[in-house]
Write an enzyme that holds these catalytic residues in place. Structure first.
Site, PDB file in Angstrom:
ATOM      1  N   LYS A  28       0.865  -1.192   0.130  1.00 36.48           N
ATOM      2  CA  LYS A  28       0.008  -0.187  -0.140  1.00 36.48           C
ATOM      3  C   LYS A  28       0.975   1.322   0.180  1.00 36.48           C
ATOM      4  O   LYS A  28       0.645   2.060  -0.720  1.00 36.48           O
ATOM      5  CB  LYS A  28      -0.889   0.011   1.163  1.00 36.48           C
ATOM      6  N   ASN A  29       1.652   1.253   0.853  1.00 36.92           N
ATOM      7  CA  ASN A  29       2.708   2.441   1.049  1.00 36.92           C
ATOM      8  C   ASN A  29       3.663   2.820  -0.155  1.00 36.92           C
ATOM      9  O   ASN A  29       4.345   3.797  -0.205  1.00 36.92           O
ATOM     10  CB  ASN A  29       3.403   2.455   2.262  1.00 36.92           C
ATOM     11  N   ARG A  37      -4.091  10.691   4.932  1.00 36.05           N
ATOM     12  CA  ARG A  37      -3.041  11.743   4.821  1.00 36.05           C
ATOM     13  C   ARG A  37      -2.139  11.610   3.728  1.00 36.05           C
ATOM     14  O   ARG A  37      -1.579  12.706   3.153  1.00 36.05           O
ATOM     15  CB  ARG A  37      -2.272  11.574   6.041  1.00 36.05           C
ATOM     16  N   ARG A  51       1.835  14.477  13.434  1.00 37.71           N
ATOM     17  CA  ARG A  51       2.066  14.220  11.856  1.00 37.71           C
ATOM     18  C   ARG A  51       2.282  15.570  11.155  1.00 37.71           C
ATOM     19  O   ARG A  51       1.358  15.713  10.032  1.00 37.71           O
ATOM     20  CB  ARG A  51       1.197  13.301  11.260  1.00 37.71           C
ATOM     21  N   PRO A  52       2.958  16.399  11.156  1.00 41.17           N
ATOM     22  CA  PRO A  52       2.974  17.774  10.316  1.00 41.17           C
ATOM     23  C   PRO A  52       3.684  17.285   8.908  1.00 41.17           C
ATOM     24  O   PRO A  52       4.181  16.295   8.824  1.00 41.17           O
ATOM     25  CB  PRO A  52       3.831  18.619  11.206  1.00 41.17           C
ATOM     26  N   VAL A  53       3.390  18.318   8.254  1.00 41.33           N
ATOM     27  CA  VAL A  53       4.140  18.218   6.721  1.00 41.33           C
ATOM     28  C   VAL A  53       5.143  19.336   6.485  1.00 41.33           C
ATOM     29  O   VAL A  53       5.279  19.630   5.456  1.00 41.33           O
ATOM     30  CB  VAL A  53       3.157  18.311   5.498  1.00 41.33           C
ATOM     31  N   ASP A  54       5.410  19.900   7.738  1.00 43.09           N
ATOM     32  CA  ASP A  54       6.536  21.247   7.560  1.00 43.09           C
ATOM     33  C   ASP A  54       7.717  20.974   6.581  1.00 43.09           C
ATOM     34  O   ASP A  54       8.241  21.612   5.630  1.00 43.09           O
ATOM     35  CB  ASP A  54       6.855  21.819   8.965  1.00 43.09           C
ATOM     36  N   LEU A  55       8.021  19.719   6.844  1.00 48.43           N
ATOM     37  CA  LEU A  55       9.326  19.239   6.054  1.00 48.43           C
ATOM     38  C   LEU A  55       9.290  19.061   4.529  1.00 48.43           C
ATOM     39  O   LEU A  55       9.997  19.487   3.783  1.00 48.43           O
ATOM     40  CB  LEU A  55      10.024  18.081   6.500  1.00 48.43           C
ATOM     41  N   ILE A  94       9.580   6.901  16.337  1.00 52.52           N
ATOM     42  CA  ILE A  94       8.985   7.701  15.093  1.00 52.52           C
ATOM     43  C   ILE A  94       7.927   8.473  15.438  1.00 52.52           C
ATOM     44  O   ILE A  94       7.756   9.789  14.904  1.00 52.52           O
ATOM     45  CB  ILE A  94       8.766   6.637  13.991  1.00 52.52           C
ATOM     46  N   ASP A 103       5.561   0.556  12.010  1.00 51.05           N
ATOM     47  CA  ASP A 103       4.431  -0.087  11.403  1.00 51.05           C
ATOM     48  C   ASP A 103       4.097  -1.687  11.857  1.00 51.05           C
ATOM     49  O   ASP A 103       3.167  -2.276  11.425  1.00 51.05           O
ATOM     50  CB  ASP A 103       4.086   0.070   9.981  1.00 51.05           C
ATOM     51  N   ARG A 156      -8.622  -0.369   5.216  1.00 53.86           N
ATOM     52  CA  ARG A 156      -7.344   0.499   4.719  1.00 53.86           C
ATOM     53  C   ARG A 156      -6.136  -0.177   4.414  1.00 53.86           C
ATOM     54  O   ARG A 156      -5.417   0.237   3.247  1.00 53.86           O
ATOM     55  CB  ARG A 156      -7.204   1.673   5.707  1.00 53.86           C
ATOM     56  N   CYS A 205      -3.443  12.959  13.492  1.00 60.56           N
ATOM     57  CA  CYS A 205      -4.373  11.653  13.299  1.00 60.56           C
ATOM     58  C   CYS A 205      -3.924  10.913  14.622  1.00 60.56           C
ATOM     59  O   CYS A 205      -3.328  11.352  15.497  1.00 60.56           O
ATOM     60  CB  CYS A 205      -3.735  11.152  12.137  1.00 60.56           C
TER      61      CYS A 205
HETATM   62  C1  UD1 Z   1       5.186   6.711   6.120  1.00 59.77           C
HETATM   63  C2  UD1 Z   1       3.991   5.715   6.156  1.00 59.77           C
HETATM   64  C3  UD1 Z   1       3.546   5.092   7.551  1.00 59.77           C
HETATM   65  C4  UD1 Z   1       4.827   4.956   8.343  1.00 59.77           C
HETATM   66  C5  UD1 Z   1       5.838   5.926   8.393  1.00 59.77           C
HETATM   67  C6  UD1 Z   1       7.212   5.887   9.148  1.00 59.77           C
HETATM   68  C7  UD1 Z   1       2.813   5.713   4.043  1.00 59.77           C
HETATM   69  C8  UD1 Z   1       1.931   6.155   3.288  1.00 59.77           C
HETATM   70  N1  UD1 Z   1       2.866   5.956   5.130  1.00 59.77           N
HETATM   71  O1  UD1 Z   1       4.270   7.890   6.775  1.00 59.77           O
HETATM   72  O2  UD1 Z   1       2.982   4.076   7.390  1.00 59.77           O
HETATM   73  O3  UD1 Z   1       4.462   4.495   9.785  1.00 59.77           O
HETATM   74  O4  UD1 Z   1       6.260   6.550   6.971  1.00 59.77           O
HETATM   75  O5  UD1 Z   1       7.658   4.638   8.612  1.00 59.77           O
HETATM   76  O6  UD1 Z   1       4.020   5.480   3.358  1.00 59.77           O
HETATM   77  N2  UD1 Z   1       7.654  14.440  10.313  1.00 59.77           N
HETATM   78  C9  UD1 Z   1       7.695  15.999  10.534  1.00 59.77           C
HETATM   79  N3  UD1 Z   1       7.391  16.841   9.347  1.00 59.77           N
HETATM   80  C10 UD1 Z   1       7.150  16.360   7.972  1.00 59.77           C
HETATM   81  C11 UD1 Z   1       7.153  14.973   7.927  1.00 59.77           C
HETATM   82  C12 UD1 Z   1       7.338  14.177   9.160  1.00 59.77           C
HETATM   83  O7  UD1 Z   1       7.651  16.351  11.713  1.00 59.77           O
HETATM   84  O8  UD1 Z   1       7.128  17.310   7.263  1.00 59.77           O
HETATM   85  C13 UD1 Z   1       7.867  13.663  11.365  1.00 59.77           C
HETATM   86  C14 UD1 Z   1       6.453  12.919  11.606  1.00 59.77           C
HETATM   87  O9  UD1 Z   1       5.358  13.329  12.395  1.00 59.77           O
HETATM   88  C15 UD1 Z   1       6.932  11.355  12.006  1.00 59.77           C
HETATM   89  C16 UD1 Z   1       8.296  11.400  11.541  1.00 59.77           C
HETATM   90  O10 UD1 Z   1       8.735  12.687  10.983  1.00 59.77           O
HETATM   91  O11 UD1 Z   1       7.207  11.472  13.590  1.00 59.77           O
HETATM   92  C17 UD1 Z   1       8.278  10.299  10.269  1.00 59.77           C
HETATM   93  O12 UD1 Z   1       7.287  10.756   9.486  1.00 59.77           O
HETATM   94  P1  UD1 Z   1       7.190  10.373   7.937  1.00 59.77           P
HETATM   95  O13 UD1 Z   1       8.238   9.173   7.657  1.00 59.77           O
HETATM   96  O14 UD1 Z   1       6.851  11.278   7.487  1.00 59.77           O
HETATM   97  O15 UD1 Z   1       5.684   9.256   7.812  1.00 59.77           O
HETATM   98  P2  UD1 Z   1       4.856   9.295   6.717  1.00 59.77           P
HETATM   99  O16 UD1 Z   1       5.476   9.483   5.297  1.00 59.77           O
HETATM  100  O17 UD1 Z   1       3.566  10.158   6.988  1.00 59.77           O
END
Ligand code: UD1
Length: 426
Positions: A22-23, A100, A129-133, A335, A313, A405, A124
């Site tokens: 899925k991922n 997301r 789980r921000p997307v700032d990066l 994580i 996961d 899902r 969630c």
């Molecule tokens: C993906 C997987 C999810 C898995 C996770 C970690 C998909 C669809 N989902 O989620 O199943 O649990 O990787 O292996 O592939 N973070 C920030 N800012 C950002 C982005 C991330 O602070 O802009 C933090 C997150 O809150 C978290 C960490 O970085 O604590 C890792 O997150 P990330 O690897 O980005 O997870 P996803 O890609 O959302």
């Protein structure tokens, strides 16, 4: 809402086919936005999240054709995606809220059309789980980004320009979004501290097949030379390592023997090491692996980390397993900040677990007992199914939509190995 009813205590025995990840499938589908030609993806799992992504892409104007059934030796479905015309560049709240991973359309859509408007995903169940990066990295490629009325508004009217990006923490989605955007940027982009998850490498290989130039695939430094345009390709989605690991734990927790096909042991090497340490026999086969347990389970410590470390996961499933092991186990989550929501439910089934900050001490108990349970996310829900398979009596798992899902035909796959499990439709 459907429920899953399990009468536990039966060792599993048989074969379980593993689907495409899925991922990996979700970013691969988003990559269809990068070209005006057809991208065909094989071995896609049949899951609610895949339908949500297809729905979102269709809203943006992507034409999607589906072929079901077995083809090219793969059991999953194939989708042909054609984004010849991107009709709309807005990913609306109603779709992003459900999943997301919708934010993965941001990079490709911006790079291809110069504009993207994507609803900000909220928090969630497992954390903020921000997307700032993702946003900072796209800004470094020259994107102008504003947050307005709950939406990310991104513009690059003159296109994106390559840059050196260092992610301060490893982010899977951030690496994927940026890598996709960089394939159409002018010049070279270097991504340092990139995620190395197999799903990231699978996306990179598909982008290469589409004409992208990417070096360092599978390492923490990716070098991408931008191209004017990409072309279509045919790509087979990598096997789902989390589905693989989940059924490996199902064999272990029930004291059974299960062969997993259509997958690869090396995708879950760290988990295999932990299972072996706990007394579970794991053997790689030509087409997957066989997992078997005859003796007692021993408690082992695990800590989640970015790949190739122990996957977050798989943390909830490992905790279910450790709750019936001999001795104690310390499970540390590094994580996500809030990923122990399965603990109180496992305790209701008789587990002895104490959480201290980001670690949980699991003291093995002789056995679990069935109970009505519910969970707030996908992997937590499946850990309760695993606990139910090992427990005495009946377990009724509520909120099954979480399982749908991420696990295709979960109850059918387990029932085929002798589990007493059924879906109660309401
Ligand atoms: C993906 C997987 C999810 C898995 C996770 C970690 C998909 C669809 N989902 O989620 O199943 O649990 O990787 O292996 O592939 N973070 C920030 N800012 C950002 C982005 C991330 O602070 O802009 C933090 C997150 O809150 C978290 C960490 O970085 O604590 C890792 O997150 P990330 O690897 O980005 O997870 P996803 O890609 O959302």
């Amino acid at each position: 809402m459907d429920q899953i009813l399990i009468r536990g205590g039966r060792p599993l025995s048989g074969t379980i086919p593993i689907g495409g990840a899925k991922n990996a499938a979700l970013p691969l589908m988003a990559a269809g936005l990068l070209t005006a030609n057809t991208l065909t993806l094989h071995n896609l799992p049949h899951l609610a999240d895949i339908s949500s992504m297809a729905h979102l892409l269709a809203e943006l104007g992507v034409e999607i054709h589906m072929n079901g059934g077995v083809e090219n030796g793969h059991t999953g479905r194939a989708f042909s995606l054609c984004a010849a015309n991107v009709a709309d560049t807005t990913a609306p709240y109603d779709l992003v809220r459900k999943m997301r991973a919708s934010v993965l359309v941001l990079g490709p859509m911006l790079a291809r059309t110069g504009h993207a408007r994507v609803s900000l995903p909220g928090g969630c169940a497992i954390g903020t789980r921000p997307v700032d990066l993702h946003l900072k990295a796209l800004e470094q490629l020259g994107a102008e980004i504003e947050l307005k009325e709950g939406y990310i508004e991104a513009r690059a009217p003159k296109g994106l320009t390559g840059a050196s990006i260092l992610f301060p923490v490893v982010t899977v989605g951030g690496t994927e979004n940026l890598m996709m955007a960089a394939t159409l940027a002018r010049g070279e982009t270097v991504i340092a501290n990139a995620a190395r998850e197999p799903e990231v490498s699978d996306l990179a290989r598909c982008l290469q097949a589409m004409g992208a130039e990417i070096d360092g695939v599978g390492t923490d430094t990716l070098r991408i030379q931008g191209r004017e345009s990409l072309h279509g390709a045919d790509h087979v989605v990598v096997p789902d390592r989390i589905e693989t690991g989940t059924y490996a734990v199902a064999a272990a927790i029930t004291g059974g023997t299960v062969t997993l096909t259509g997958t690869r042991a090396e995708l879950i090497e760290t988990l295999v090491n932990s299972l072996q340490e706990a007394g579970v026999a794991v053997t790689a086969t030509n087409d997957g692996l066989t997992v078997s347990r005859t003796g007692t389970l021993r408690g082992v410590d695990v800590m989640t980390e970015p790949y190739p470390g122990f996957p977050t996961d798989m943390q909830a499933q490992m905790m279910a397993l450790m709750s019936v092991a001999e001795g104690a186990s310390m499970i540390t989550e590094t994580i996500f900040e809030n990923r122990f929501m399965h603990v109180p439910e496992l305790c209701r089934m008789g587990a002895d677990i104490n959480v201290h900050g980001r670690s949980a001490i699991v003291r093995g108990v002789g056995g679990l007992s069935g109970a009505p349970v519910m969970a707030t996310d996908l992997r937590a829900s499946v850990s309760l199914v695993l606990a139910g398979l090992a427990a005495r009596g009946e377990t009724l798992v509520n909120r099954v939509y979480h399982l749908d899902r991420g696990y295709e035909r979960l109850e059918a796959k387990l029932a085929a190995c002798g589990a007493d499990i059924e879906r109660v439709r309401q």
